[in-house]
Design a protein around this motif. Structure first.
Motif, PDB file in Angstrom:
ATOM      1  N   UNK A   1      23.168  38.401  41.157  1.00  0.00           N
ATOM      2  CA  UNK A   1      24.478  38.663  40.550  1.00  0.00           C
ATOM      3  C   UNK A   1      25.454  39.205  41.585  1.00  0.00           C
ATOM      4  N   UNK A   2      24.956  40.116  42.455  1.00  0.00           N
ATOM      5  CA  UNK A   2      25.841  40.646  43.502  1.00  0.00           C
ATOM      6  C   UNK A   2      26.305  39.531  44.436  1.00  0.00           C
ATOM      7  N   UNK A   3      25.376  38.638  44.789  1.00  0.00           N
ATOM      8  CA  UNK A   3      25.739  37.514  45.660  1.00  0.00           C
ATOM      9  C   UNK A   3      26.792  36.654  44.962  1.00  0.00           C
ATOM     10  N   UNK A   4      26.584  36.437  43.662  1.00  0.00           N
ATOM     11  CA  UNK A   4      27.508  35.632  42.868  1.00  0.00           C
ATOM     12  C   UNK A   4      28.913  36.246  42.914  1.00  0.00           C
ATOM     13  N   UNK A   5      28.954  37.578  42.744  1.00  0.00           N
ATOM     14  CA  UNK A   5      30.250  38.261  42.776  1.00  0.00           C
ATOM     15  C   UNK A   5      30.930  38.054  44.130  1.00  0.00           C
ATOM     16  N   UNK A   6      30.139  38.159  45.205  1.00  0.00           N
ATOM     17  CA  UNK A   6      30.709  37.998  46.548  1.00  0.00           C
ATOM     18  C   UNK A   6      31.273  36.580  46.722  1.00  0.00           C
ATOM     19  N   UNK A   7      30.501  35.586  46.263  1.00  0.00           N
ATOM     20  CA  UNK A   7      30.957  34.194  46.400  1.00  0.00           C
ATOM     21  C   UNK A   7      32.236  33.985  45.589  1.00  0.00           C
ATOM     22  N   UNK A   8      32.300  34.603  44.398  1.00  0.00           N
ATOM     23  CA  UNK A   8      33.522  34.502  43.592  1.00  0.00           C
ATOM     24  C   UNK A   8      34.724  35.088  44.335  1.00  0.00           C
ATOM     25  N   UNK A   9      34.491  36.220  45.030  1.00  0.00           N
ATOM     26  CA  UNK A   9      35.582  36.829  45.801  1.00  0.00           C
ATOM     27  C   UNK A   9      36.072  35.838  46.850  1.00  0.00           C
ATOM     28  N   UNK A  10      35.111  35.187  47.540  1.00  0.00           N
ATOM     29  CA  UNK A  10      35.488  34.193  48.557  1.00  0.00           C
ATOM     30  C   UNK A  10      36.286  33.056  47.908  1.00  0.00           C
ATOM     31  N   UNK A  11      35.840  32.648  46.714  1.00  0.00           N
ATOM     32  CA  UNK A  11      36.496  31.537  46.024  1.00  0.00           C
ATOM     33  C   UNK A  11      37.936  31.908  45.660  1.00  0.00           C
ATOM     34  N   UNK A  12      38.094  33.153  45.180  1.00  0.00           N
ATOM     35  CA  UNK A  12      39.449  33.614  44.832  1.00  0.00           C
ATOM     36  C   UNK A  12      40.320  33.601  46.091  1.00  0.00           C
TER      37      UNK A  12
END
Length: 1521
Positions: free
Chosen positions: A78-89
């Motif tokens: 989940x933490x990795x997912x959050x980080x990837x979402x930040x990159x996507x944003x």
């Protein structure tokens, strides 16, 4: 410019679906919104309803915390997912610079919110243990996975590939959603909560059901684990009330000493091999390798993330310089789906993105680092617990021959427990550094080379070359510390002697001479301390100077050899890298030193674990478990009779052809054939010189391996009282019951039989008083009687008593024999074996065994021996007669026991008095007392002791303080100047490289000289600051100790009566040690880290003033974090200290009482207790380390926020790039130093308590040494006659107390022999002290030879009179020192004095004669000889007045007669005042004074007083006859 979901580009038809619905990029993105919205709609109601119902029990108790399968993996994903979402944003926003396509970042933002919700939702379901609700998440992961798959497929269709960032992000998301889906399926598979008929019922772990377990680190979720959130209630609660042992509860099962002991022991035993011994290293690796591996992995990740800082700074500074606007045409060329696709490098050129990345990297790096620390510390503590249990088990199995033959001493065992296990624990703490550091150094050097080229290697070379110097300094430091320790031990020994003999020193006016002896040793210790301070300051200096030197070398070389100019980006990135490089190099020397120590420790441990132990004694182990069971389940009475019936044989034990030894084949007992009858009293007697009988007794249950013997042992329970009494650190009652159930009637009978009641009545808390090493000191006789009581109380078949009368006087021995042995034990028909030298008891024996030269001389009844061995019987008779004579003498003496009780009473009388005066006059003591009561909690507990800091600094001298402050400020200013100059230098160059002409080069190099000067100044200032702080510390230590010693030596005698010796000694040992060695280092570290943080914040504020706005909330947060932490840390530190001492004492206590523990077969009980003590200490230590992690995680996150705000402020205000680099480099250092500020602050607070305690003694009133007369007015030979007039004398010990002497009048002619008698407490001794002005004379006066003694200077008065005290006091040194420490007498005079005291021949026979050694307390002479030395000492003084204060109380008749004779002859012409406790000693006096309750009752010649029938004196004499 209107925003719209699909963009509002003119001329493009964003909403057309001509090519097919899925070929519209905007529609695919809209489709991606669906799962996120679905999740939010479903979970929010559940969360709100759930929380609503739980609001009643906000804190869910931890017994419901059950982790579902794949718990940690889910959090990580989940933490990795959050980080990837930040990159996507970020990618969406950056590629959306020139047309407003919301669909580029809107779904990503929703995804971020949904992912956060998913983890909150999961956590709540987990705590409620309701897995059915996980179905919602399962559906979400499937939907998200499908929609992302569609998007990825469309991208691939449009021939987009890995070179496009959005493609990579989408692919990553597909993988993550797939994995999360797999985790969810796994939960269904294991828990079967859906699709299965019968779901899995799961109970929480055993530790979680136990409400006593409060250490929750292993049970909480990953977020709480990594931020130590579960510690919040404890740390914040500490502010309201102190943390106690109850509050920290028990350890989880996996961390308990027993669990870890089993792990270590199994891996140790697996290696057992006849050829080679098992390796402790291998066992440690097998048992704890996994944890070390985990910690090392975390450490590597943290270290690699650490390099993100410098790289991000470099990127930010570089891109601030270059314009960020990328060519528009480039963008239009790259259009697909009507939007722009960027490459990953492009994203990393955006400064705002870099700032966010820098922040995330810092947060992650710090989290990993703290997690790595925590894991190593937990492993280290687990290892220590396991090792302690291994050592303890080994101690219980050690063969006693090891102990008694000196192969394994007590101090060795203590060292193993206190030092070696701790060395290994520390090694484990630092262990990951061993392999993480080389990687860190290599990476750092590679990056530097990449930034600066060859010149970087020169800088790195400087660092590497200076590293060995640091190692050298570190080893020197360790050596100096050892020598300092030796001196301080010596000083403590001398101080202890002074304090024990303070009364004598004052009476003889010798306090200054002995004070100088201590000061001399202290001088040597201070010399050693100065060396220590020098090396410490060198070490600190190297730390600070190496990076400066490296930077200097690098940048100057770069200016001269490189073709390209130094850009701000490279300069500040490399500056940050140098800071990173210094830490591992500094630590390396420490780690290497600990590694060497660990090797030595393991060596010692292996030797110990392989030393000899008992043979196989399965009969004992079965017995052990049985006797414990018996003790628990039923009383022993029925058991005994059953045994007796089984043994119809007449003997309980027989030994045939026994041969016993203490090891090394020297026979101790040989050819033993004996039998011991059941239920009867057997006595073993023999000659002391030849065989110490007790060995035979110990052999029965001990180990000295019977080399060849057939010992018939049946399984009987045994009670045993050893010859050398052994007590537990526990209450009197616990010492007697010794683990058996308490039976009031039996207990009372045993106490009476051993006549312990009078002694118990004297103790402050009766039989609940703590005795033993750390408790109240009892005399030998009292200790021995408690040991005998323990043996009597146990309900066992056999009782062994090993010389129980050795320390008892005759009355007690008789009482014990009659009541205890003959009545109490024989009534129970128990088999008693008594080893004794008191032959008068032989008549009571049923069976006698006589020993000689280690073998049996005779056995049988007394009648048998009388008829068969007349010679032996006659020999015994003569010995008995001699003992009877001694007996008469003893009865005449005031018995030893009365004396013992008297000393005990004195000890307590003075303590009670102390507590009374304390209540009255110690208003400021409220602050002094460390036991915080609730009233003073909050405000006081969080206050920093500024007053004490000032007191400490003023002791160091104002010049040193001024120098320190000045040099510190100068140093930090220069450091900032260096970096500012660097910023100016690198920014000065023209941006256009074509201008890099000879002119440019010259201009570029013109900055070098100033740079060199600044660096040189900084290095010099580093040296000065480190020296001033350390030597300020030495000055403060010197002054504080000097003042303390002088204050205490010159304090009135009353001070020593009311202040426990241990308390005074603590000021000289523990507190002085803290002031000497710890405060200077803490102070240095605190000032350094504080100034670094302040200068950093100053620089950032100077570069970007906007930062100051963000600083306000950060400061508030920091204030609260440190406030809460300091209080909790202090409490936990105290708990750790207070639980460590009992643990260490327990080991030495066990080693001393091995024989007893084995005899009683209580090994299991003792092991259990040891494990409890270890766990308690480990709990405190773990909580302390978790609290440290709690603080560090929080301060590190604060630091990361500071970096983020500094970066964002710099980017928005677009300052000059060089200055931005400067600001960010400084912001990075803050993260390292914030937690040190708090840690050092809390350490200093704890250490200042030592200054406070020392300071509290500095306010003690001194005696008035001056007097109103001048020394010159006193005649040289005063008092020449020895005439004494006592006029209306009233005396008290303290202004607060009642008078002890009331209106005393007496006249003593010159040369008269006067006797003073009276009952205990009648004021006899107070009168003797009044002659020396030791007590408060508040009315009346004593006039000696015409001078009122109260007017004389104390030194003069006391040096002209002589006294012999009741307790003989000798000091370690030579005989000469003890007779004449002032060195004023000739040898002839000393020999004459020795001859008079009848010691001349004995002293002549000693090696060295007058310079022969006297050991501590004069232990190498008998009590009688010591008393005679005191007589010689009084004679050497040639004073015309001699006072004898109960001088014969503690000596035998022979010595007393000598004393009397000498006094009559040698002191014939002098005035002698004798205070008598045995009246017959003053029957020949010229005058007798009888006292009662502080007044004189009778006064006159002894003959006249004797004639009066009703006189008190006559009644005393009658009682004494």
């Amino acid at each position: 410019m209107a925003l719209s979901f699909c963009g509002n580009d003119r001329g493009s038809n964003a909403y057309s679906v001509d090519k097919g619905v899925l070929d519209n990029g905007c529609f695919v993105d809209a489709l991606n919104l669906v799962p996120h919205v679905f999740l939010l709609f479903i979970t929010f109601p559940i969360l709100f309803i759930g929380w609503g119902s739980q609001s009643s029990k906000v804190q869910i108790h931890h017994n419901t915390w059950l982790h579902f399968p794949g718990h940690s993996l889910r959090w990580i994903l989940t933490f990795t997912l959050l980080f990837v979402h930040v990159c996507e944003i970020a990618e969406g926003i950056v590629s959306n610079t020139w047309s407003n396509h919301l669909h580029l970042f809107m779904p990503a933002l929703m995804g971020f919110i949904a992912a956060t919700t998913s983890v909150v939702y999961y956590h709540n379901i987990e705590t409620a243990n309701f897995p059915k609700l996980l179905l919602a998440l399962f559906i979400y992961w499937i939907l998200a996975f499908i929609t992302k798959m569609i998007k990825l497929w469309k991208f691939a269709d449009a021939s987009l590939g890995v070179q496009h960032l959005r493609f990579c992000i989408t692919a990553l998301l597909v993988v993550l959603y797939g994995l999360l889906m797999a985790v969810e399926i796994n939960v269904i598979r294991v828990r079967k909560y859906v699709f299965f008929a019968n779901p899995q019922k799961v109970k929480p772990a055993e530790d979680l059901q136990d409400l006593g377990v409060r250490f929750l680190q292993p049970f909480v979720n990953l977020l709480s684990k990594s931020t130590y959130w579960w510690m919040n209630p404890l740390i914040i609660g500490a502010h309201k009330r102190p943390i106690e042992l109850k509050k920290i509860g028990k350890l989880p099962i996996a961390m308990r000493a027993l669990t870890n002991y089993m792990r270590l022991k199994d891996s140790y035993e697996e290696q057992r091999d006849p050829d080679k011994s098992p390796s402790i290293w291998k066992s440690m690796y097998r048992a704890f390798g996994g944890s070390i591996l985990l910690s090392s992995t975390l450490r590597y990740m943290a270290d690699l993330l650490g390099f993100a800082g410098p790289l991000c700074i470099s990127g930010i500074v570089e891109h601030l310089d270059n314009s960020t606007e990328i060519d528009r045409t480039n963008k239009t060329a790259n259009m697909t789906f009507g939007v722009y696709f960027m490459s990953s490098t492009e994203l990393l050129q955006n400064t705002s993105v870099l700032a966010v990345l820098l922040f995330l990297a810092l947060v992650l790096q710090r989290t990993f680092l703290q997690a790595s620390y925590y894991v190593t510390i937990e492993t280290g503590i687990n290892l220590r617990g396991a090792l302690l249990a291994m050592i303890y088990n080994k101690i219980l199995r050690l063969s006693t021959s090891n102990m008694s033959m000196g192969e394994m001493t007590l101090s060795q065992i203590n060292n193993l427990v206190a030092i070696e296990t701790n060395q290994l624990m520390w090694f484990l703490f630092l262990c990951p550094n061993l392999w993480a550091m080389p990687v860190q150094i290599i990476m750092g050097v590679i990056l530097l080379y990449y930034l600066l080229g060859d010149s970087a290697l020169i800088g790195a070379g400087v660092i590497l070359l200076l590293a060995p110097v640091q190692y050298l300094i570190a080893t020197k430091l360790a050596d100096t510390q050892k020598s300092t320790l030796d001196y301080s031990t010596d000083r403590l020994k001398k101080t202890t002697e002074i304090l024990k003999g303070i009364k004598l020193l004052k009476l003889y006016a010798w306090e200054n001479i002995f004070c100088d002896r201590v000061e001399e040793t202290r001088g040597k210790e201070l010399t050693s301390l100065k060396t220590f301070a020098l090396y410490t300051s060198m070490s600190i200096f190297m730390n600070a100077a190496i990076p400066i030197a490296a930077v200097l070398a690098t940048f100057v070389t770069h200016a001269y050899i490189e073709e390209v100019r130094l850009s701000p980006a490279k300069a500040f990135a490399s500056l940050a890298l140098f800071h990173i490089l210094v830490t591992p190099l500094f630590l390396l020397s420490t780690v290497v030193r600990f590694a060497v120590k660990a090797l030595v420790s393991v060596q010692k441990l292996s030797e110990f674990l392989q030393s000899d132990e008992l043979g196989d004694d399965s009969w004992r182990n079965t017995e052990m478990s049985m006797s414990l069971e018996v003790g628990k389940k039923y009383k022993h009475h029925g058991d005994v009779s059953a045994h007796t019936q089984i043994c119809t044989l007449s003997r309980v034990q027989s030994v045939n052809d026994g041969f016993f030894t203490w090891g090394s084949n020297l026979s101790t007992l040989s050819d033993i054939n004996i039998r011991i009858p059941t239920g009867q009293l057997t006595m073993i007697v023999g000659q002391v010189e030849l065989t110490h009988l007790p060995t035979s007794c110990q052999k029965y249950f001990d180990d000295s391996p019977p080399m060849e013997s057939k010992t018939e042992k049946r399984r009987y329970s045994v009670a045993y009282a050893a010859q050398k009494s052994w007590l537990l650190n526990a209450t009197v009652e616990e010492n007697i019951t010794f683990g058996s159930p308490f039976n009031k009637q039996r207990y009372k009978a045993v106490i009476d039989a051993c006549s312990l009641q009078p002694d118990i009545d004297l103790l402050p808390f009766g039989d609940q008083t703590e005795i033993g090493e750390r408790g109240i000191n009892l005399s030998g006789g009292q200790r021995q009687r408690i040991c005998v009581a323990r043996a009597l109380y146990q309900n066992t078949n056999i009782v062994f008593l090993d010389d129980p009368f050795s320390a008892l006087d005759i009355h007690l021995s008789d009482h014990l024999m009659q009541e205890g042995i003959l009545k109490f034990l024989q009534d129970d028909k128990r088999t008693v074996v008594l080893v004794t030298h008191k032959l008068q008891y032989l008549i009571h024996a049923d069976w006698i065994i006589a020993m000689k030269d280690g073998s049996v001389l005779r056995e049988g009844t007394l009648k048998d021996i009388q008829t068969h061995d007349v010679e032996l019987y006659e020999h015994w008779k003569t010995l008995m007669n001699r003992q009877d004579q001694e007996l008469e003498k003893e009865t005449e003496m005031e018995s030893q026991t009365t004396l013992e009780r008297k000393t005990l009473r004195r000890a307590f009388y003075s303590r009670e008095a102390k507590s009374q005066t304390d209540d009255e006059d110690e208003e400021e003591e409220v602050e002094e007392d460390d036991d915080d009561n609730m009233s003073t909690t909050t405000s006081r507990r969080s206050k920093i002791p500024w007053k004490m800091c000032c007191r400490y600094l003023s002791s160091g001298g104002f010049l040193m303080v001024f120098l320190m402050v000045l040099s510190k400020l100068a140093k930090h200013s220069v450091m900032v100047a260096i970096d500012y100059w660097l910023a100016a230098w690198t920014s000065s160059n023209p941006h256009n490289q074509s201008l890099w002409s000879s002119l440019g080069v010259l201009q570029h190099r013109s900055y070098v000289p100033v740079f060199i000067i600044l660096c040189g100044a900084a290095i010099a200032l580093c040296l000065i600051t480190s020296l001033t702080v350390e030597f300020l510390g030495v000055a403060a230590a010197t002054n504080l100790h000097h003042n303390l010693l002088n204050k205490i030596i010159h304090a009135p005698i009353r001070f020593f009566d009311v202040t426990p010796l241990g308390q005074i000694l603590n000021r000289f040992s523990a507190d002085t040690n803290i002031i000497d060695q710890h405060i200077p280092q803490t102070l240095e570290s605190l000032t350094r880290s504080t100034l670094l943080c302040l200068s950093a914040i100053g620089v950032i504020a100077f570069v970007t003033p906007a930062f100051l706005i963000a600083l306000v909330p950060l400061t508030v947060a920091f204030y609260f974090i440190q406030k809460y932490f300091r209080v909790a840390s202090k409490d936990l530190q105290d708990l750790d200290d207070s639980t460590q001492l009992p643990l260490l004492c327990y080991f030495s206590e066990t080693a001393e009482g091995l024989t007893t523990i084995r005899a009683f077969r209580h090994e299991a009980r003792f092991k259990q207790r040891m494990l409890e003590l270890t766990d308690t200490n480990n709990t405190a230590y773990l909580f302390l380390s978790a609290a440290n992690r709690w603080l560090e995680v929080r301060t590190d996150y604060l630091g990361a926020v500071i970096v983020l705000t500094a970066a964002v402020a710099a980017i928005w205000t677009s300052s000059q790039s060089g200055l931005v680099g400067l600001g960010l480099t400084y912001a990075l250092t803050v993260t390292n130093y914030l937690n040190w500020v708090v840690r050092n602050l809390s350490d200093l607070e704890v250490q200042m308590a030592a200054v406070k305690k020392v300071n509290s003694f500095l306010s003690t009133e001194s005696e008035n040494y001056e007097g109103s007369m001048d020394v010159s007015q006193v005649p040289k030979d005063w008092p020449q006659h020895g005439e004494i007039k006592i006029q209306d004398l009233c005396v008290r010990y303290d202004t607060m107390l009642k008078p002890v002497l009331k209106h005393i009048n007496a006249y003593i002619n010159p040369g008269q022999k006067v006797g003073i008698c009276g009952r205990t407490g009648s004021g006899k001794s107070s009168l003797s002290l009044a002659f020396f002005n030791m007590v408060d004379v508040f009315e009346g006066k004593i006039v000696i030879d015409g001078i009122d003694i109260c007017k004389l200077p104390l030194q003069t008065l006391r040096s002209r009179l002589s006294i012999i005290l009741q307790d003989p006091v000798l000091f370690s040194g030579s005989i000469r020192l003890n007779l004449d420490p002032e060195c004023t007498c000739t040898d002839d005079r000393l020999w004459e004095a020795l001859e008079i005291a009848q010691l001349k021949n004995m002293v002549k026979a000693l090696p060295g004669g007058l310079d022969a050694v006297v050991t501590e307390g004069g232990e190498n002479f008998s009590v009688g000889q010591r008393q005679l030395f005191c007589l010689a000492r009084a004679f050497v003084r040639k004073s015309s007045i001699l006072i004898m204060d109960e001088a014969t109380a503690s000596i035998d008749m022979a010595t007393e007669n000598i004393l009397q004779k000498v006094v009559m002859t040698a002191f014939a012409d002098r005035t002698v005042v004798t205070i008598a406790h045995r009246v017959h000693t003053i029957l020949t006096a010229d005058l007798v004074i009888v006292m009662k309750r502080g007044s004189i009752m009778e006064y006159g010649k002894p003959e006249i007083l004797m004639e009066q029938e009703d006189s008190l004196f006559a009644s005393f004499v009658k009682a004494d006859m």
